[in-house]
Design a protein around this motif. Structure first.
Motif, PDB file in Angstrom:
ATOM      1  N   THR A 108       0.836  -1.198   0.000  1.00  0.00           N
ATOM      2  CA  THR A 108       0.000   0.000   0.000  1.00  0.00           C
ATOM      3  C   THR A 108       0.874   1.254   0.000  1.00  0.00           C
ATOM      4  O   THR A 108       2.059   1.207   0.351  1.00  0.00           O
ATOM      5  N   ARG A 109       0.251   2.379  -0.376  1.00  0.00           N
ATOM      6  CA  ARG A 109       1.001   3.641  -0.386  1.00  0.00           C
ATOM      7  C   ARG A 109       1.448   3.994   1.034  1.00  0.00           C
ATOM      8  O   ARG A 109       2.559   4.469   1.233  1.00  0.00           O
ATOM      9  N   ASP A 110       0.573   3.762   2.011  1.00  0.00           N
ATOM     10  CA  ASP A 110       0.945   4.072   3.392  1.00  0.00           C
ATOM     11  C   ASP A 110       2.157   3.243   3.841  1.00  0.00           C
ATOM     12  O   ASP A 110       3.034   3.747   4.537  1.00  0.00           O
ATOM     13  N   GLU A 111       2.167   1.981   3.434  1.00  0.00           N
ATOM     14  CA  GLU A 111       3.322   1.136   3.798  1.00  0.00           C
ATOM     15  C   GLU A 111       4.609   1.682   3.186  1.00  0.00           C
ATOM     16  O   GLU A 111       5.645   1.753   3.845  1.00  0.00           O
ATOM     17  N   LEU A 112       4.527   2.074   1.926  1.00  0.00           N
ATOM     18  CA  LEU A 112       5.710   2.626   1.263  1.00  0.00           C
ATOM     19  C   LEU A 112       6.137   3.933   1.930  1.00  0.00           C
ATOM     20  O   LEU A 112       7.331   4.203   2.112  1.00  0.00           O
ATOM     21  N   THR A 113       5.150   4.742   2.316  1.00  0.00           N
ATOM     22  CA  THR A 113       5.460   6.009   2.981  1.00  0.00           C
ATOM     23  C   THR A 113       6.186   5.762   4.295  1.00  0.00           C
ATOM     24  O   THR A 113       7.176   6.432   4.608  1.00  0.00           O
ATOM     25  N   GLU A 114       5.693   4.776   5.047  1.00  0.00           N
ATOM     26  CA  GLU A 114       6.357   4.439   6.310  1.00  0.00           C
ATOM     27  C   GLU A 114       7.811   4.013   6.072  1.00  0.00           C
ATOM     28  O   GLU A 114       8.711   4.356   6.846  1.00  0.00           O
ATOM     29  N   GLU A 115       8.017   3.261   4.998  1.00  0.00           N
ATOM     30  CA  GLU A 115       9.379   2.815   4.672  1.00  0.00           C
ATOM     31  C   GLU A 115      10.285   4.007   4.372  1.00  0.00           C
ATOM     32  O   GLU A 115      11.446   4.052   4.763  1.00  0.00           O
TER      33      GLU A 115
END
Lengths: 333, 253, 94
Positions: A108-115
């Motif tokens: 998800t975009r949120d997961e990528l953002t967290e990374e």
């Protein structure tokens, strides 16, 4: 190139004999220039590498908004302000397209953002350099977008369908970016003494960081053979860098600016320019977080994300309430 | 007051509003809460910069001293700006920015509707183009105000605080003076005071849906649109916006 | 981490009476915001006159040919992008 040093998953290119039946089918399709689509079978390493590469590319677009955004409020005319804002807005759009392409791979975009915000994923080293005078905005369009386009045009043919389509859309929109940069450079180079000085200063500072965008030399790039075989990398780093140098030299000459490289000269035998390598230890310093702007860039992204949490939550809560009300009304009928 | 002077002042008021607010909104580029909002806010800012080029371009033409829209935007000092105070206030948080946008868009949508029938065709033409853009701006900003007002308790509280902070700046949009009287008699623009009822109805509908309460006091800060007294914020904005033009006079960019 | 806005697939019909085409995706809390976001994201260059939005989870997609035991249905989110428009490879610019 907005995706540098993307580590290719797996242990390198397999021979046909080592491949499973699925892997063989997959490689046949790639070799035949058929696009791989989200529901198609794909090797886990292909998926993992693509998530890293597309994610890093997307992060580069949104972090890349910051050095140019730095001058939106100081643009010297209304027209320049509008053009720059439209360009930085395009970069947000490109980030959005790329995150969506990555999402088809099951992240998800949120997961990528967290990374990104935790520092586990990187973005292009170029955006850790500052924009210090107005000519930097010209030089970023001319050199940085020029380098990016050099990489992105071939990527339109990449094997993964959603990535390829995102790149097609991005290249179409990107076409004005480099030209607007060069247009600024022309105005500066033909302008007052102070403007000429700004133009040369910008080129001096951004030349080598632009060369770094293509990543380390091929001989030092691990695993790039596998990415080339998968067609998620189309040309080698050195091929692209050479093409960029050859393209840029006459453009700099036209501007009357001097590329800061004493060894730069045309090599008749090779039919290409010889040029000095950038300082690779500086490159690795920047990648490790020690560039001039790494801390500022990350702090800005983290603050924007944290400050925006209540907005994202508020609008979602409203949508949920609205849906619940609608459902209650339907039930009552 | 000479008609041309009054028209010049009126056009500065229109153009300075969009110039200053467009600038403020552009400050969000790259740091919005979510990519989709970042892109949408940039569109709003771009529309307002475009409107500024029209309004200030016409202002320069009417003034007849050869000043361009850029000259007016980048080479006047605070006391010559004619925008309302509302638009020069700092952005605050995202909710405050969107509340300000809504309070302005609601006024602009009504104002431009009237200006489309201006006796001055140049004004009517600008208004026609701008009103299409503003129709979307107000739809979007109203939607966001409703979403955040009727969102979580936290977003509700922030939006109410934003409304409480900004509402005392709304009244200035409806002040009338000699310039406006001259515009009314020439049939160029409506009396601002006459727009208030339509405005109150519009914002009440939206703010009610947003579960927000309009402050009872009608006290209003003013001084921007006459140039009598701006806030301290405008000067800081101009030092940034005008930096290159001021530091390198005569250069072409 | 708070709940992420749902993903929407965006279809746009351009000026010339063609049918709606899939142009990409975006996030939005609900369908109204999805249409507004689509306008801002995907019609910045006057690309469209009519917008359809469909929440990605409501799209059903045909399965690719079953390819034996190694086919892994684990890619649970891939129904998100079933019908991207086809573009000949050499076109480059749309």
């Amino acid at each position: 190139m907005y995706a540098q040093l993307v580590k290719t998953a797996g242990s390198g290119v397999k021979s046909r004999e080592e491949m499973s039946e699925n892997e063989q089918d997959f490689q046949n399709r790639v070799d035949a220039d058929q696009k791989i689509e989200p529901k198609d079978w794909m090797p886990d390493d292909y998926r993992a590498t693509l998530i890293r590469q597309i994610g890093q590319h997307a992060h580069s677009e949104i972090v890349g908004q910051l050095p140019e955004g730095n001058w939106i409020t100081r643009a010297p005319t209304l027209e320049r302000k509008a053009i720059l804002l439209a360009k930085v807005q395009d970069e947000a759009g490109h980030g959005l397209y790329l995150y969506c392409a990555a999402e088809t791979l099951g992240v998800t975009r949120d997961e990528l953002t967290e990374e990104l915000l935790s520092g586990r994923m990187k973005y292009s080293s170029i955006f850790n350099y500052p924009t210090l005078n107005w000519a930097d905005i010209g030089a970023v369009g001319w050199l940085v977008d020029g380098a990016a386009i050099m990489n992105q045009v071939p990527l339109q043919r990449t094997s993964y369908g959603p990535y390829s389509r995102a790149m097609i859309r991005i290249c179409k929109e990107e076409s004005f970016h480099q030209r607007q940069g060069y247009d600024i450079m022309m105005k500066m180079a033909q302008g007052t003494d102070a403007q000429k000085k700004m133009a040369q200063d910008a080129l001096n500072r951004l030349w080598y960081p632009s060369l770094m965008m293509f990543g380390p030399s091929d001989k030092d790039s691990v695993h790039s053979a596998q990415s080339l075989a998968w067609k998620i990398k189309i040309d080698t780093n050195d091929e692209l860098r050479q093409r960029f140098v050859d393209q840029t030299v006459p453009q700099a000459k036209y501007l009357g600016l001097t590329i800061p490289d004493e060894n730069l000269k045309w090599n008749e035998e090779r039919g290409a320019h010889d040029y000095s390598d950038p300082n690779w230890s500086e490159f690795f310093d920047v990648i490790k977080g020690n560039g001039p702007c790494n801390t500022d860039r990350m702090n800005t992204r983290i603050k924007a994300w944290e400050d925006g949490a209540w907005v994202r939550e508020g609008l979602m809560a409203h949508a949920d309430k609205k849906a619940a009300r609608k459902q209650a009304m339907t039930a009552a009928e | 007051m000479q008609d041309q002077d009054a028209l010049f002042q009126f056009l500065l008021r229109m153009g300075d509003n969009t110039l200053v607010l467009g600038h403020r909104v552009s400050e969000w580029c790259g740091v919005s809460p979510v990519l989709e909002e970042d892109i949408a806010l940039a569109n709003t800012a771009l529309d307002m910069i475009g409107q500024t080029q029209f309004w200030l371009g016409l202002a320069g033409e009417v003034e007849g001293k050869g000043r361009t829209a850029d000259d007016l935007a980048f080479l006047r000092d605070v006391w010559d700006f004619r925008n309302v105070l509302l638009v020069e206030l700092p952005n605050g948080d995202f909710g405050q920015t969107l509340m300000r946008q809504f309070l302005f868009d609601a006024w602009a949508s009504i104002m431009l509707g009237h200006l489309m029938t201006s006796t001055d065709k140049r004004v009517a033409d600008i208004a026609e183009k701008a009103s299409k853009e503003v129709a979307y701006h107000v739809e979007r900003s109203a939607g966001t105000v409703v979403g955040l007002g009727d969102g979580t308790p936290e977003s509700h509280a922030k939006m109410q605080a934003a409304l409480d902070l900004l509402y005392p700046y709304v009244g200035e949009l409806f002040e009338s003076d000699d310039v406006d009287a001259a515009m009314v008699s020439a049939g160029i623009a409506p009396d601002p005071a006459s727009l208030r009822d339509a405005y109150d109805a519009l914002i009440e509908r939206v703010l009610t849906e947003a579960t927000l309460t309009v402050p009872a006091s009608k006290f209003t800060h003013k001084g921007g649109r006459t140039g009598y007294m701006h806030t301290e914020h405008l000067g800081h904005m101009l030092t940034q916006m005008q930096w290159l033009q001021r530091a390198y006079p005569g250069a072409t960019w | 981490m708070s709940k992420e806005w749902p993903l929407w697939e965006i279809f746009i019909r351009g000026q010339h009476g063609m049918s709606h085409r899939h142009v990409g995706s975006l996030h939005a809390p609900d369908e109204e915001m999805a249409i507004k976001n689509a306008r801002d994201v995907y019609t910045r260059r006057n690309e469209g006159v009519s917008i359809w939005v469909v929440e990605a989870k409501h799209i059903s997609a045909s399965s690719p040919e079953e390819k034996g035991p190694l086919y892994e249905p684990s890619n649970s989110k891939v129904y998100r992008h079933p019908t991207f428009f086809d573009i000949p490879e050499d076109v480059g610019h749309m």
